[in-house]
Design an enzyme around this catalytic site. Sequence first.
Site, PDB file in Angstrom:
ATOM      1  CB  THR A 163      -1.146  -0.044   1.180  1.00  0.00           C
ATOM      2  OG1 THR A 163      -1.709  -1.205   1.341  1.00  0.00           O
ATOM      3  CG2 THR A 163      -1.669   1.243   1.141  1.00  0.00           C
ATOM      4  CD  GLU A 383      -2.376  -5.348   8.154  1.00  0.00           C
ATOM      5  OE1 GLU A 383      -2.132  -5.549   9.605  1.00  0.00           O
ATOM      6  OE2 GLU A 383      -3.063  -3.994   7.934  1.00  0.00           O
TER       7      GLU A 383
END
Length: 403
Positions: A163, A383
């Site tokens: 990201t 994640e």
Amino acid sequence: MTFSLELSPDLTHVRDWVHEFAADVVRPAAAEWDEREETPWPIIQEAAKVGLYSMDLFAEQVAEPSGLGLIVVFEEMFWGDAGIALAILGTGLAAASLAANGTPEQVGEWVPQMFGSIDEPEVAAFCSSEPGAGSDVGAILTRARYDEATDEWVLNGTKTWATNGGIANVHVVVASVHPELGTRGQASFIIPPATPGLSQGQKFLKHGIRASHTAEVVLEDVRIPGRLIVGGKEKFDERIAKVREGKKAAGQAAMATFERTRPTVGAMAVGVARAAYEYARDYACEREQFGRKIGDFQGVAFKLADMKARVDAARLLVYRAAWMARNGKEFTSAEGSMAKLVASETAVYVTDEAIQILGGNGYTREYPVERMHRDAKIFTIFEGTSEIQRLVMGRAITGLPIR
């Protein structure tokens, strides 16, 4: 601190303030930036101007004693729109990694540069995953070599799914210093702005969260000062020495970062799920078929009941995990993974049911539940996938080395 489900007056004020920004600024822009698939810099700047995108807000909410400070901020922002919210708040992962594992000097120097200024906001990137190492963090191939002659670290490798990767002002990169030690031989490194050798690779065109920039980060003989190993070289060398002696040493920084942020990711998923539930509920109370509001049919009302129950259950798990983490309570049953697992799968379920309630309308881009459904899927993947969360939980519950 005792656990309470009642938010403090200060936290209630923060929640309502963030909700207002999400409703007035984020939501009206959501469809446009989803279609453009670009970082919404004007929205990030608006967030910076009002103090929502700032180092101070993150620091204040991390220090909030109930542990729910960042949780309510993330839920409200992702209620607005997941893609824009991640573009605004994605810097938090890199900042959390540095704040938790860095020296005071590193935190003081680099966290402000992750956010930039009100007039010129910046973003940061946490780079862990690789083309051949996603869930398997031990398979990281990016290497960091210490050059004693120049007191520099030299990094080579390719990171993926980052990201803000390539557009970040500051990158925090996980690399292997001692590959033979697996994850215990890894460390994180701070890559300053405009460092030669760091470049953006492929930018990914994604199914959802399309306003958030995701790309590869390529490191080719990237040289950084020796002091930019997160936590300091002396502390790292001490940890490696303990590992080689067979002694217990502190855990690997990347895994610790993910464990701390899992309740926050759960809050993101709860925000998306809540938004889809509320839209479907309001639609069901207005839309008429066969001379009645469709919410008056059990088939729809029961769906709404299940959606609401799952959203609230997921939020309670997220709140518990966040409170435990803030107050030093051990995750004996992998409560962080549990919160992330349930919240992420709730988001997928609820957004799917929202489309079903809206019927054909829900499948079109004219209605936001279609976008919410695309956005929701990522929470079962990034994640730590749902499968990894179950693995972590299974090991914690049974005490067995489950494979």
